[in-house]
Design a protein around this motif. Structure first.
Motif, PDB file in Angstrom:
ATOM      1  N   GLY A 110      10.805   7.914   1.061  1.00 26.28           N
ATOM      2  CA  GLY A 110      11.986   7.708   0.228  1.00 26.28           C
ATOM      3  C   GLY A 110      12.009   6.397  -0.540  1.00 26.28           C
ATOM      4  O   GLY A 110      12.980   6.105  -1.221  1.00 26.28           O
ATOM      5  N   VAL A 111      10.947   5.595  -0.434  1.00 26.31           N
ATOM      6  CA  VAL A 111      10.887   4.306  -1.132  1.00 26.31           C
ATOM      7  C   VAL A 111       9.742   4.355  -2.136  1.00 26.31           C
ATOM      8  O   VAL A 111       8.585   4.541  -1.755  1.00 26.31           O
ATOM      9  N   GLU A 112      10.083   4.185  -3.414  1.00 26.05           N
ATOM     10  CA  GLU A 112       9.089   4.277  -4.475  1.00 26.05           C
ATOM     11  C   GLU A 112       9.075   3.017  -5.337  1.00 26.05           C
ATOM     12  O   GLU A 112      10.118   2.413  -5.572  1.00 26.05           O
ATOM     13  N   LEU A 113       7.888   2.651  -5.775  1.00 28.76           N
ATOM     14  CA  LEU A 113       7.719   1.603  -6.771  1.00 28.76           C
ATOM     15  C   LEU A 113       7.131   2.266  -8.003  1.00 28.76           C
ATOM     16  O   LEU A 113       6.259   3.133  -7.887  1.00 28.76           O
ATOM     17  N   LYS A 115       0.846  -1.189   0.000  1.00 29.45           N
ATOM     18  CA  LYS A 115       0.000   0.000   0.000  1.00 29.45           C
ATOM     19  C   LYS A 115       0.887   1.246   0.000  1.00 29.45           C
ATOM     20  O   LYS A 115       1.914   1.288   0.673  1.00 29.45           O
ATOM     21  N   GLY A 116       0.470   2.240  -0.772  1.00 33.72           N
ATOM     22  CA  GLY A 116       1.236   3.476  -0.817  1.00 33.72           C
ATOM     23  C   GLY A 116       0.396   4.638  -1.297  1.00 33.72           C
ATOM     24  O   GLY A 116      -0.830   4.543  -1.372  1.00 33.72           O
ATOM     25  N   THR A 117       1.080   5.715  -1.630  1.00 33.70           N
ATOM     26  CA  THR A 117       0.442   6.933  -2.106  1.00 33.70           C
ATOM     27  C   THR A 117       0.980   7.281  -3.483  1.00 33.70           C
ATOM     28  O   THR A 117       2.200   7.244  -3.691  1.00 33.70           O
ATOM     29  N   VAL A 118       0.096   7.614  -4.406  1.00 34.05           N
ATOM     30  CA  VAL A 118       0.529   8.003  -5.750  1.00 34.05           C
ATOM     31  C   VAL A 118       1.315   9.307  -5.628  1.00 34.05           C
ATOM     32  O   VAL A 118       0.791  10.309  -5.148  1.00 34.05           O
ATOM     33  N   LYS A 119       2.571   9.248  -6.026  1.00 36.20           N
ATOM     34  CA  LYS A 119       3.453  10.413  -5.925  1.00 36.20           C
ATOM     35  C   LYS A 119       3.527  11.177  -7.245  1.00 36.20           C
ATOM     36  O   LYS A 119       3.660  12.397  -7.252  1.00 36.20           O
ATOM     37  N   ALA A 120       3.475  10.450  -8.365  1.00 38.89           N
ATOM     38  CA  ALA A 120       3.569  11.095  -9.678  1.00 38.89           C
ATOM     39  C   ALA A 120       2.882  10.232 -10.722  1.00 38.89           C
ATOM     40  O   ALA A 120       2.834   9.010 -10.602  1.00 38.89           O
ATOM     41  N   ILE A 121       2.370  10.909 -11.744  1.00 40.26           N
ATOM     42  CA  ILE A 121       1.744  10.240 -12.881  1.00 40.26           C
ATOM     43  C   ILE A 121       2.288  10.911 -14.137  1.00 40.26           C
ATOM     44  O   ILE A 121       2.179  12.129 -14.284  1.00 40.26           O
ATOM     45  N   HIS A 122       2.913  10.118 -15.001  1.00 40.80           N
ATOM     46  CA  HIS A 122       3.495  10.649 -16.239  1.00 40.80           C
ATOM     47  C   HIS A 122       2.826   9.951 -17.418  1.00 40.80           C
ATOM     48  O   HIS A 122       3.143   8.800 -17.726  1.00 40.80           O
ATOM     49  N   GLU A 123       1.893  10.650 -18.054  1.00 39.20           N
ATOM     50  CA  GLU A 123       1.155  10.063 -19.173  1.00 39.20           C
ATOM     51  C   GLU A 123       1.929  10.227 -20.469  1.00 39.20           C
ATOM     52  O   GLU A 123       2.398  11.311 -20.793  1.00 39.20           O
TER      53      GLU A 123
END
Length: 69
Positions: free
Chosen positions: A32-35, A10-18
């Motif tokens: 500091g940890v991203e998937l 579970k996490g939070t959407v940090k960025a969306i690049h279409e």
């Protein structure tokens, strides 16, 4: 929501690049940890993804490679 995949994070959407065809979604699962996942633009829209929204990274793979230094 139930999945057979055991690796659900579970996490939070940090960025969306279409892009033209696909969308890159960055999910912060800890400070500091991203998937990062690449999904179709249609899937991104169907999910209603927005920066700051909760999302789950679900990993289903037949093999996972492990490495050390």
């Amino acid at each position: 929501m139930k999945f057979s995949a055991r690796n659900q994070v579970k996490g939070t959407v940090k960025a969306i690049h279409e892009g033209a065809v696909n969308t890159e979604v960055v999910i912060e699962v800890a400070e500091g940890v991203e998937l990062v996942s690449i999904i179709t633009n249609g899937s991104a829209k169907a999910l209603g993804l927005e920066v700051g929204k909760t999302a789950y990274a679900i990993v289903k793979a037949s093999s996972v490679m492990v490495a050390v230094d």
